[in-house]
Design a protein around this motif. Sequence first.
Motif, PDB file in Angstrom:
ATOM      1  N   GLY A   2       0.821  -1.192   0.000  1.00 40.00           N
ATOM      2  CA  GLY A   2       0.000   0.000   0.000  1.00 40.00           C
ATOM      3  C   GLY A   2       0.854   1.241   0.000  1.00 40.00           C
ATOM      4  O   GLY A   2       2.061   1.213   0.235  1.00 40.00           O
ATOM      5  N   LYS A   3       0.216   2.351  -0.259  1.00 45.95           N
ATOM      6  CA  LYS A   3       0.921   3.621  -0.309  1.00 45.95           C
ATOM      7  C   LYS A   3       1.096   4.223   1.076  1.00 45.95           C
ATOM      8  O   LYS A   3       1.883   5.141   1.256  1.00 45.95           O
ATOM      9  CB  LYS A   3       0.162   4.598  -1.203  1.00 45.95           C
ATOM     10  N   LEU A   4       0.361   3.709   2.027  1.00 42.04           N
ATOM     11  CA  LEU A   4       0.424   4.259   3.370  1.00 42.04           C
ATOM     12  C   LEU A   4       1.139   3.296   4.317  1.00 42.04           C
ATOM     13  O   LEU A   4       1.259   2.111   4.035  1.00 42.04           O
ATOM     14  CB  LEU A   4      -0.986   4.530   3.903  1.00 42.04           C
ATOM     15  N   SER A   5       1.583   3.825   5.421  1.00 43.91           N
ATOM     16  CA  SER A   5       2.178   3.015   6.479  1.00 43.91           C
ATOM     17  C   SER A   5       1.642   3.550   7.799  1.00 43.91           C
ATOM     18  O   SER A   5       1.087   4.655   7.857  1.00 43.91           O
ATOM     19  CB  SER A   5       3.703   3.111   6.458  1.00 43.91           C
ATOM     20  N   ALA A   6       1.802   2.784   8.844  1.00 42.06           N
ATOM     21  CA  ALA A   6       1.337   3.239  10.156  1.00 42.06           C
ATOM     22  C   ALA A   6       1.984   4.562  10.529  1.00 42.06           C
ATOM     23  O   ALA A   6       1.350   5.452  11.108  1.00 42.06           O
ATOM     24  CB  ALA A   6       1.638   2.173  11.206  1.00 42.06           C
ATOM     25  N   THR A   7       3.255   4.716  10.170  1.00 38.34           N
ATOM     26  CA  THR A   7       3.988   5.955  10.482  1.00 38.34           C
ATOM     27  C   THR A   7       3.453   7.129   9.674  1.00 38.34           C
ATOM     28  O   THR A   7       3.228   8.223  10.219  1.00 38.34           O
ATOM     29  CB  THR A   7       5.484   5.781  10.194  1.00 38.34           C
ATOM     30  N   ARG A  17      -8.045  13.510   0.838  1.00 31.86           N
ATOM     31  CA  ARG A  17      -8.002  12.050   0.758  1.00 31.86           C
ATOM     32  C   ARG A  17      -6.597  11.580   0.401  1.00 31.86           C
ATOM     33  O   ARG A  17      -5.997  12.096  -0.527  1.00 31.86           O
ATOM     34  CB  ARG A  17      -8.988  11.542  -0.301  1.00 31.86           C
ATOM     35  N   HIS A  18      -6.146  10.608   1.142  1.00 30.68           N
ATOM     36  CA  HIS A  18      -4.822  10.033   0.904  1.00 30.68           C
ATOM     37  C   HIS A  18      -5.008   8.545   0.598  1.00 30.68           C
ATOM     38  O   HIS A  18      -5.440   7.774   1.458  1.00 30.68           O
ATOM     39  CB  HIS A  18      -3.924  10.228   2.132  1.00 30.68           C
ATOM     40  N   GLY A  19      -4.706   8.155  -0.641  1.00 30.89           N
ATOM     41  CA  GLY A  19      -4.983   6.804  -1.085  1.00 30.89           C
ATOM     42  C   GLY A  19      -4.005   5.765  -0.584  1.00 30.89           C
ATOM     43  O   GLY A  19      -2.802   6.012  -0.475  1.00 30.89           O
ATOM     44  N   ASP A  20      -4.551   4.581  -0.275  1.00 26.84           N
ATOM     45  CA  ASP A  20      -3.732   3.437   0.121  1.00 26.84           C
ATOM     46  C   ASP A  20      -3.758   2.362  -0.958  1.00 26.84           C
ATOM     47  O   ASP A  20      -3.009   1.401  -0.894  1.00 26.84           O
ATOM     48  CB  ASP A  20      -4.261   2.865   1.437  1.00 26.84           C
ATOM     49  N   GLY A  21      -4.627   2.541  -1.950  1.00 31.73           N
ATOM     50  CA  GLY A  21      -4.771   1.540  -2.997  1.00 31.73           C
ATOM     51  C   GLY A  21      -6.015   0.695  -2.808  1.00 31.73           C
ATOM     52  O   GLY A  21      -6.510   0.550  -1.674  1.00 31.73           O
ATOM     53  N   ASP A  22      -6.543   0.159  -3.908  1.00 32.66           N
ATOM     54  CA  ASP A  22      -7.728  -0.702  -3.877  1.00 32.66           C
ATOM     55  C   ASP A  22      -8.938  -0.031  -3.227  1.00 32.66           C
ATOM     56  O   ASP A  22      -9.745  -0.684  -2.565  1.00 32.66           O
ATOM     57  CB  ASP A  22      -7.429  -2.015  -3.150  1.00 32.66           C
ATOM     58  N   GLY A  23      -9.048   1.280  -3.421  1.00 29.48           N
ATOM     59  CA  GLY A  23     -10.236   1.996  -2.944  1.00 29.48           C
ATOM     60  C   GLY A  23     -10.214   2.446  -1.507  1.00 29.48           C
ATOM     61  O   GLY A  23     -11.186   3.046  -1.028  1.00 29.48           O
ATOM     62  N   LEU A  24      -9.130   2.172  -0.774  1.00 33.78           N
ATOM     63  CA  LEU A  24      -9.045   2.601   0.624  1.00 33.78           C
ATOM     64  C   LEU A  24      -8.397   3.977   0.712  1.00 33.78           C
ATOM     65  O   LEU A  24      -7.348   4.214   0.113  1.00 33.78           O
ATOM     66  CB  LEU A  24      -8.243   1.595   1.447  1.00 33.78           C
ATOM     67  N   PHE A  25      -9.022   4.875   1.479  1.00 39.17           N
ATOM     68  CA  PHE A  25      -8.504   6.229   1.638  1.00 39.17           C
ATOM     69  C   PHE A  25      -8.443   6.617   3.107  1.00 39.17           C
ATOM     70  O   PHE A  25      -9.334   6.270   3.896  1.00 39.17           O
ATOM     71  CB  PHE A  25      -9.397   7.253   0.911  1.00 39.17           C
ATOM     72  N   VAL A  54      -9.484   6.802  12.673  1.00 36.38           N
ATOM     73  CA  VAL A  54      -8.111   6.304  12.771  1.00 36.38           C
ATOM     74  C   VAL A  54      -7.733   6.020  14.223  1.00 36.38           C
ATOM     75  O   VAL A  54      -6.924   5.138  14.505  1.00 36.38           O
ATOM     76  CB  VAL A  54      -7.133   7.318  12.134  1.00 36.38           C
ATOM     77  N   THR A  55      -8.359   6.756  15.145  1.00 33.85           N
ATOM     78  CA  THR A  55      -8.045   6.539  16.563  1.00 33.85           C
ATOM     79  C   THR A  55      -8.535   5.182  17.060  1.00 33.85           C
ATOM     80  O   THR A  55      -8.060   4.676  18.072  1.00 33.85           O
ATOM     81  CB  THR A  55      -8.676   7.650  17.433  1.00 33.85           C
ATOM     82  N   LYS A  56      -9.504   4.589  16.340  1.00 31.61           N
ATOM     83  CA  LYS A  56     -10.060   3.310  16.761  1.00 31.61           C
ATOM     84  C   LYS A  56      -9.764   2.169  15.785  1.00 31.61           C
ATOM     85  O   LYS A  56      -9.850   0.997  16.163  1.00 31.61           O
ATOM     86  CB  LYS A  56     -11.578   3.440  16.942  1.00 31.61           C
ATOM     87  N   VAL A  57      -9.472   2.521  14.538  1.00 31.37           N
ATOM     88  CA  VAL A  57      -9.257   1.507  13.513  1.00 31.37           C
ATOM     89  C   VAL A  57      -7.854   1.655  12.939  1.00 31.37           C
ATOM     90  O   VAL A  57      -7.510   2.706  12.380  1.00 31.37           O
ATOM     91  CB  VAL A  57     -10.299   1.632  12.376  1.00 31.37           C
ATOM     92  N   SER A  58      -7.041   0.628  13.070  1.00 29.95           N
ATOM     93  CA  SER A  58      -5.670   0.668  12.559  1.00 29.95           C
ATOM     94  C   SER A  58      -5.661   0.530  11.044  1.00 29.95           C
ATOM     95  O   SER A  58      -6.658   0.160  10.426  1.00 29.95           O
ATOM     96  CB  SER A  58      -4.851  -0.453  13.182  1.00 29.95           C
ATOM     97  N   SER A  60      -4.088  -1.724   9.276  1.00 30.08           N
ATOM     98  CA  SER A  60      -4.273  -3.129   8.892  1.00 30.08           C
ATOM     99  C   SER A  60      -5.742  -3.548   8.981  1.00 30.08           C
ATOM    100  O   SER A  60      -6.245  -4.271   8.110  1.00 30.08           O
ATOM    101  CB  SER A  60      -3.408  -4.035   9.774  1.00 30.08           C
ATOM    102  N   THR A  61      -6.436  -3.068  10.008  1.00 31.20           N
ATOM    103  CA  THR A  61      -7.863  -3.382  10.154  1.00 31.20           C
ATOM    104  C   THR A  61      -8.672  -2.719   9.055  1.00 31.20           C
ATOM    105  O   THR A  61      -9.609  -3.319   8.508  1.00 31.20           O
ATOM    106  CB  THR A  61      -8.380  -2.933  11.526  1.00 31.20           C
ATOM    107  N   ALA A  62      -8.308  -1.473   8.716  1.00 34.63           N
ATOM    108  CA  ALA A  62      -9.009  -0.756   7.645  1.00 34.63           C
ATOM    109  C   ALA A  62      -8.848  -1.502   6.321  1.00 34.63           C
ATOM    110  O   ALA A  62      -9.800  -1.616   5.541  1.00 34.63           O
ATOM    111  CB  ALA A  62      -8.472   0.663   7.531  1.00 34.63           C
ATOM    112  N   ARG A  63      -7.648  -2.007   6.064  1.00 37.51           N
ATOM    113  CA  ARG A  63      -7.418  -2.775   4.828  1.00 37.51           C
ATOM    114  C   ARG A  63      -8.267  -4.041   4.809  1.00 37.51           C
ATOM    115  O   ARG A  63      -8.837  -4.407   3.784  1.00 37.51           O
ATOM    116  CB  ARG A  63      -5.936  -3.122   4.705  1.00 37.51           C
ATOM    117  N   GLU A  64      -8.361  -4.699   5.954  1.00 38.78           N
ATOM    118  CA  GLU A  64      -9.157  -5.930   6.041  1.00 38.78           C
ATOM    119  C   GLU A  64     -10.633  -5.632   5.804  1.00 38.78           C
ATOM    120  O   GLU A  64     -11.316  -6.355   5.067  1.00 38.78           O
ATOM    121  CB  GLU A  64      -8.967  -6.570   7.418  1.00 38.78           C
ATOM    122  N   ARG A  65     -11.127  -4.552   6.412  1.00 43.02           N
ATOM    123  CA  ARG A  65     -12.531  -4.188   6.231  1.00 43.02           C
ATOM    124  C   ARG A  65     -12.808  -3.778   4.789  1.00 43.02           C
ATOM    125  O   ARG A  65     -13.876  -4.084   4.247  1.00 43.02           O
ATOM    126  CB  ARG A  65     -12.903  -3.048   7.184  1.00 43.02           C
TER     127      ARG A  65
END
Length: 210
Positions: A2-7, A17-25, A54-58, A60-65
């Motif tokens: 993905g284009k994003l990282s936890a950091t 909007r900041h894209g992570d790929g596959d429709g996740l922002f 973001v404070t409740k959903v990491s 990795s969890t966002a990608r899974e959802r």
Amino acid sequence: MGKLSATSVKAATRPGRHGDGDGLFLVIQTSGAKSWVCRVQKNGNRRDFGLGSVTKVSLSTARERAREIRTWVEMGLDPLFERRKLQGIPTFRQAAAKVIASHGKNWRNEKHAKQWLQTLESYVFPGIGDLQVHDITGPMIRNVLSEIWLSKPETARRVRQRIGTVLDWAYASGYRDSEAPMRAVTKGLPRQPKKDAHFAACLTQRYPIL
């Protein structure tokens, strides 16, 4: 990858909007609040689904959802309905309680709310009260109404309307995949006598024609 990282998610501050790929922002508001959104498109229709803060959903969890939502869409399922199912679908009794609580403040008096609950407790809950709202079918509703359809026509009409209100709330809340089948239910019941005819019949019983 993905284009994003936890950091980078933690460090990002630019609104938009900041894209992570596959429709996740990652969506950042001007206030600085951060949340996740999944955008899916099928047959020319585009929909956005919120995945939480973001404070409740990491990440990795966002990608899974997001993957889960894309799978549902590809299967022709409604993600909102499927997510509600995972959260637990209420019984008719539980849904009715929510409807009464939410509508109560707009009703003209407390007596009206009591009448609502009383009719449901008397005529509906014994038959379908403990069934989950997505399992309730037209024939089930018809069976409930048939007990009082001719003997208590006015009450039966009110009960029908109240069942419809609860199931429409369930549909709007994502707990049902279809609206309440109230028209079909009515077609399956005998024609009720007109009020004047019913009144005349009552008079005839009390005062027989000699």
